[in-house]
Design an enzyme around this catalytic site. Structure first.
Site, short mmCIF file in Angstrom:
data_model
loop_
_atom_site.label_atom_id
_atom_site.label_comp_id
_atom_site.label_asym_id
_atom_site.label_seq_id
_atom_site.Cartn_x
_atom_site.Cartn_y
_atom_site.Cartn_z
N ASP A 132 -7.68 -4.74 -1.03
CA ASP A 132 -8.29 -5.45 -1.85
C ASP A 132 -8.01 -6.74 -2.33
O ASP A 132 -8.75 -7.54 -3.06
CB ASP A 132 -7.49 -4.89 -3.31
N HIS A 165 0.79 -1.23 -0.34
CA HIS A 165 -0.18 0.41 -0.03
C HIS A 165 1.25 1.25 -0.27
O HIS A 165 2.12 1.36 0.41
CB HIS A 165 -0.96 -0.64 1.43
#
Length: 462
Positions: A389, A330
């Site tokens: 996700d 991320h």
């Protein structure tokens, strides 16, 4: 193919060649001019472009004055998102409560929440014949385009669409928040009917149901769902509702809103941003990757076999040969993404109800092994965590949501955050957002056609 078609293709392909050449910039110039590509500094941290009170994304703390990475935290209007979800475990309207918090800056009382839910139920009703005249006409195979079409068409149904007073923007925002589930699910049913020749079922929403419950009821043929299914979807909506002003679609909301344009244009632009596979479509890539892993790893419990295949993916020898393990890493979080941690917990519960524990174990195994592979293979100093996700696509699949609705579900949730940021942009009456671009081309003289022909001929000879 007709002769004229061949000629058109040849001419067009030549234009493509010119366009590809003319737009290419020497990558070294970005360093020479200290350009923050992607609005990120050399360490990958976002360039500060604004201030917000809506949400806080926390990935580090300080120990003895030294900055150190910590488990990620996410706050909506100062409230920890974990507390929002776990505060009252059995409540049905966590997403509605979260939307109220984002828009108005504080948690609602019981009476305020009840009135807000009633208002959302009223606004959920679409204009008469809207489904027939808009959603059913020329249905798209991509539901994000359907969402954009519906949003932009709502401009025509609004008696005062250009009014950007807070009173009017709030009303428009609440209508869009209420109606996004209908645009998405009805659009999907229209697509299945007209493109896939499936039966068409359009069911009206129930105002007393939560957003998550209405989505499942409208989508499924029998309209039935379990309490856990509705709870898990409600949690997913909360987690995706907001994530700071710097993510691409929310920044788009600020950029477009700063021009003074109408709500429908601003939201349509944000939808266009979210549609991109690098943003809202990322969980689809995770799903595709896991389909590939399950097809090539014959023993899901064999960690050596799993690691070997992940190494092949990283070496660009397997899956899409991009060298990426999707859902890992991320831009902000390092130790953990709080959204992924929470969603993983509910993915585990849902997998037990669905009898898919082995599949969940595979996800968990890949998450752990992939983090180690990425750190050792790329010699990273900071840990690599799973992002939201990684588990969201798995959760949606267990809920029976079609892949065509994965990104629209994200939009159904994120419209709450976009609306809060749009109001924040308008309230603060900031300047139009206008970053700078450095020209690195060359000034050239204008040549008439004859001179051009001669000059280009000489270039071709070289």
């Amino acid at each position: 193919m007709k002769k004229d078609d061949v000629l058109v293709d040849e001419k067009f392909n030549k234009l493509v060649e010119y366009s590809s050449r003319s737009g290419k910039i020497d990558v070294r110039l970005y360093a020479d001019y200290d350009v923050k590509r992607g609005l990120r500094d050399s360490g990958g941290k976002g360039v500060l472009t604004g201030l917000t009170e809506i949400s806080d994304v926390v990935s580090f703390g300080y120990i003895d004055g030294e900055r150190v990475p910590i488990d990620g935290e996410l706050y909506f209007q100062g409230v920890n998102v974990q507390d929002l979800i776990r505060g009252e475990a059995n409540r049905r309207f966590a997403f509605e409560e979260t939307t109220y918090l984002l828009l108005f800056g504080k948690l609602p009382t019981r009476q305020q929440l009840r009135e807000f839910i009633d208002l959302i139920g009223i606004y959920r009703e679409l204009p008469e014949t809207f489904v027939r005249d808009v959603i059913m006409k020329a249905p798209s195979s991509n539901m994000m385009n359907t969402l954009q079409k519906c949003v932009l068409t709502m401009y025509s149904y609004d008696q005062n669409p250009e009014d950007i007073s807070i009173h009017n923007i709030l009303k428009q925002s609440l209508q869009l928040i209420a109606q996004f589930p209908l645009y998405s699910v009805y659009g999907y049913h229209a697509y299945r009917h007209y493109h896939l020749n499936k039966s068409l079922i359009i069911r009206n929403p129930k105002p007393e149901l939560s957003t998550a419950e209405n989505i499942l009821r409208l989508l499924r043929k029998d309209g039935q769902y379990t309490e856990l299914e509705a709870k898990v979807l409600d949690v997913a909506l909360v987690l995706h509702a907001e994530h700071g002003g710097g993510n691409n679609s929310t920044f788009t909301t600020h950029v477009v809103s700063s021009t003074g344009t109408d709500t429908y244009s601003a939201v349509a632009a944000s939808l266009g941003s979210l549609k991109g596979p690098k943003h809202g479509g990322a969980n689809l890539k995770v799903q595709e990757m896991f389909k590939d892993i399950k097809a090539h790893v014959t023993n899901w419990r064999d960690e050596t076999m799993v690691e070997s295949y992940l190494q092949r993916i990283l070496r660009k020898e397997a899956f899409d040969r991009a060298g990426l393990i999707y859902g890992m890493g991320h831009a902000v979080y390092t130790e953990s993404d709080p959204r992924a941690v929470i969603l993983k917990e509910y993915a585990r519960k849902l997998s037990e109800e669905k009898g898919l524990e082995e599949e969940f174990n595979l996800y968990e195994r890949v998450e752990r092994i992939a983090g180690d592979c990425l750190m050792s293979g790329r010699r990273l100093l900071k840990p690599v965590c799973a992002n939201v996700d990684f588990y969201s696509g798995f959760v949606y699949s267990m809920l029976g949501l079609p892949e065509e609705l994965f990104t629209p579900i994200f939009a159904i949730s994120r419209i709450s955050g976009w609306s809060a940021h749009r109001i924040e942009e308008i309230v603060n009456a900031g300047k139009i957002i206008r970053p700078a671009y450095k020209y690195v081309g060359h000034h050239v003289p204008y040549l008439d056609l004859d001179e051009r022909e001669k000059a280009y001929a000489e270039e071709e000879e070289k």
